[in-house]
Design a protein around this motif. Sequence first.
Motif, mmCIF file in Angstrom:
data_model
loop_
_atom_site.group_PDB
_atom_site.id
_atom_site.type_symbol
_atom_site.label_atom_id
_atom_site.label_comp_id
_atom_site.label_asym_id
_atom_site.label_seq_id
_atom_site.Cartn_x
_atom_site.Cartn_y
_atom_site.Cartn_z
ATOM 1 N N TYR A 67 174.955 62.359 2.999
ATOM 2 C CA TYR A 67 174.830 61.821 1.641
ATOM 3 C C TYR A 67 175.718 62.659 0.727
ATOM 4 O O TYR A 67 175.427 63.813 0.430
ATOM 5 N N ARG A 68 176.813 62.069 0.265
ATOM 6 C CA ARG A 68 177.801 62.805 -0.507
ATOM 7 C C ARG A 68 177.436 62.882 -1.979
ATOM 8 O O ARG A 68 177.608 63.912 -2.611
ATOM 9 N N SER A 69 176.956 61.809 -2.550
ATOM 10 C CA SER A 69 176.621 61.771 -3.969
ATOM 11 C C SER A 69 175.631 60.653 -4.218
ATOM 12 O O SER A 69 175.141 60.023 -3.265
ATOM 13 N N SER A 70 175.334 60.406 -5.492
ATOM 14 C CA SER A 70 174.394 59.352 -5.824
ATOM 15 C C SER A 70 174.960 57.971 -5.588
ATOM 16 O O SER A 70 174.234 56.978 -5.679
ATOM 17 N N THR A 71 176.256 57.900 -5.252
ATOM 18 C CA THR A 71 176.880 56.579 -5.062
ATOM 19 C C THR A 71 177.615 56.438 -3.738
ATOM 20 O O THR A 71 178.198 55.382 -3.483
ATOM 21 N N MET A 89 166.325 47.531 -0.815
ATOM 22 C CA MET A 89 167.660 46.930 -0.765
ATOM 23 C C MET A 89 168.293 47.202 0.588
ATOM 24 O O MET A 89 167.948 48.177 1.260
ATOM 25 N N TYR A 90 169.218 46.357 0.972
ATOM 26 C CA TYR A 90 169.864 46.492 2.273
ATOM 27 C C TYR A 90 171.222 45.824 2.209
ATOM 28 O O TYR A 90 171.467 44.910 1.419
ATOM 29 N N SER A 91 172.098 46.318 3.056
ATOM 30 C CA SER A 91 173.439 45.747 3.135
ATOM 31 C C SER A 91 173.505 44.716 4.246
ATOM 32 O O SER A 91 172.593 44.611 5.071
ATOM 33 N N ASP A 92 174.585 43.949 4.265
ATOM 34 C CA ASP A 92 174.877 43.112 5.419
ATOM 35 C C ASP A 92 175.396 44.004 6.545
ATOM 36 O O ASP A 92 175.745 45.173 6.347
ATOM 37 N N TRP A 93 175.449 43.450 7.754
ATOM 38 C CA TRP A 93 176.104 44.163 8.844
ATOM 39 C C TRP A 93 177.620 44.165 8.578
ATOM 40 O O TRP A 93 178.182 43.143 8.216
ATOM 41 N N PHE A 94 178.229 45.325 8.747
ATOM 42 C CA PHE A 94 179.679 45.414 8.530
ATOM 43 C C PHE A 94 180.314 46.237 9.638
ATOM 44 O O PHE A 94 179.663 47.076 10.286
ATOM 45 N N PHE A 95 181.617 45.998 9.852
ATOM 46 C CA PHE A 95 182.363 46.740 10.871
ATOM 47 C C PHE A 95 182.748 48.125 10.333
ATOM 48 O O PHE A 95 182.951 48.297 9.133
ATOM 49 N N PRO A 96 182.860 49.113 11.226
ATOM 50 C CA PRO A 96 183.349 50.426 10.787
ATOM 51 C C PRO A 96 184.759 50.321 10.194
ATOM 52 O O PRO A 96 185.589 49.548 10.673
ATOM 53 N N ASP A 97 184.983 51.087 9.155
ATOM 54 C CA ASP A 97 186.290 51.170 8.501
ATOM 55 C C ASP A 97 186.576 52.647 8.263
ATOM 56 O O ASP A 97 186.110 53.232 7.289
ATOM 57 N N TRP A 98 187.318 53.260 9.175
ATOM 58 C CA TRP A 98 187.557 54.697 9.142
ATOM 59 C C TRP A 98 188.594 55.009 8.058
ATOM 60 O O TRP A 98 189.742 55.331 8.330
ATOM 61 N N ASN A 99 188.113 54.922 6.792
ATOM 62 C CA ASN A 99 189.011 55.036 5.645
ATOM 63 C C ASN A 99 189.266 56.467 5.191
ATOM 64 O O ASN A 99 190.078 56.696 4.293
ATOM 65 N N VAL A 103 181.188 55.090 2.459
ATOM 66 C CA VAL A 103 180.556 53.858 2.002
ATOM 67 C C VAL A 103 180.009 54.110 0.600
ATOM 68 O O VAL A 103 179.244 55.063 0.393
ATOM 69 N N GLU A 104 180.403 53.290 -0.355
ATOM 70 C CA GLU A 104 179.969 53.464 -1.736
ATOM 71 C C GLU A 104 179.018 52.340 -2.139
ATOM 72 O O GLU A 104 179.224 51.177 -1.801
ATOM 73 N N ASP A 105 177.980 52.730 -2.856
ATOM 74 C CA ASP A 105 177.016 51.775 -3.384
ATOM 75 C C ASP A 105 176.327 52.446 -4.566
ATOM 76 O O ASP A 105 175.802 53.560 -4.446
ATOM 77 N N ILE A 139 178.015 57.628 0.731
ATOM 78 C CA ILE A 139 177.638 58.340 1.949
ATOM 79 C C ILE A 139 178.845 58.383 2.872
ATOM 80 O O ILE A 139 179.763 57.559 2.761
ATOM 81 N N TRP A 140 178.854 59.395 3.775
ATOM 82 C CA TRP A 140 179.889 59.491 4.797
ATOM 83 C C TRP A 140 179.263 59.221 6.160
ATOM 84 O O TRP A 140 178.210 59.764 6.494
ATOM 85 N N ILE A 141 179.941 58.393 6.939
ATOM 86 C CA ILE A 141 179.529 58.136 8.318
ATOM 87 C C ILE A 141 180.612 58.700 9.222
ATOM 88 O O ILE A 141 181.791 58.349 9.097
ATOM 89 N N THR A 142 180.195 59.572 10.140
ATOM 90 C CA THR A 142 181.154 60.303 10.969
ATOM 91 C C THR A 142 180.838 60.098 12.442
ATOM 92 O O THR A 142 179.654 60.026 12.834
#
Length: 224
Positions: free
Chosen positions: A157-161, A87-97, A109-111, A163-166
């Motif tokens: 990798y934060r949990s099974s659903t 599986m793969y995601s689309d390209w997306f812009f960073p969102d520093w939420n 990012v949740e999935d 990840i954090w991107i820093t």
Amino acid sequence: MKTAFNFFIVLIVSIGLVACSAEDGDIGPPGPQGEQGVQGEQGPQGEQGSEGEQGPQGEQGPAGEDGVDGQDGQDGQDGEDGNANVMYSDWFFPDWNMSDLVRFKRMEVEDSNFSDTWLEGGATLVYWRTNNGSTFLLPWNSYNTAGNLVIERSVIYRSSTSIWITIKKYGSDFTAEETEGQVGGIIRNRIRYVIIPGNVNLPAKSALDYSDYDAVKAHYNIPD
């Protein structure tokens, strides 16, 4: 009558002379050998008879009829696609939420496909692409000409659903071109992730360079 008598007398005298002749003399030397006769010339050889001509070759017979084609075998069933579960995601812009500071930014990012099962023996790959098309696997760091760390990018990798991107910067504040997806109508930064379960192409995966995005994309048939 007298003539016959005289002949008789002569015959008797001749016989007496022969009977009373002296002893034979020695045999004289042999005479010289006569010249050898000339050998006759050999007659001319007769001409050789001419060879008979070869008879014409017989014509080739007609080709036999083609045999009947055999029946086509039944098509086998298609095997399962070994990459079907990738599986793969689309390209997306960073969102520093989660954090949006001048030198530190973080996004979550949740999935639901992020799972502990897939992370154990599988792989979740996060790629960062710049405005010139260069694509890097996280973690990815940037250095100045002196070899000092300037920007640090990482994934947790934060949990099974989720990840954090820093992203962190040292020595100065971020510019918009370093952290934003689009600046002045120009795309600057994009992110995508690829989830590879542990049961997908394990032998090939061990020899695959995950840092080479083009190789991963080609191997798993991922559209760009």
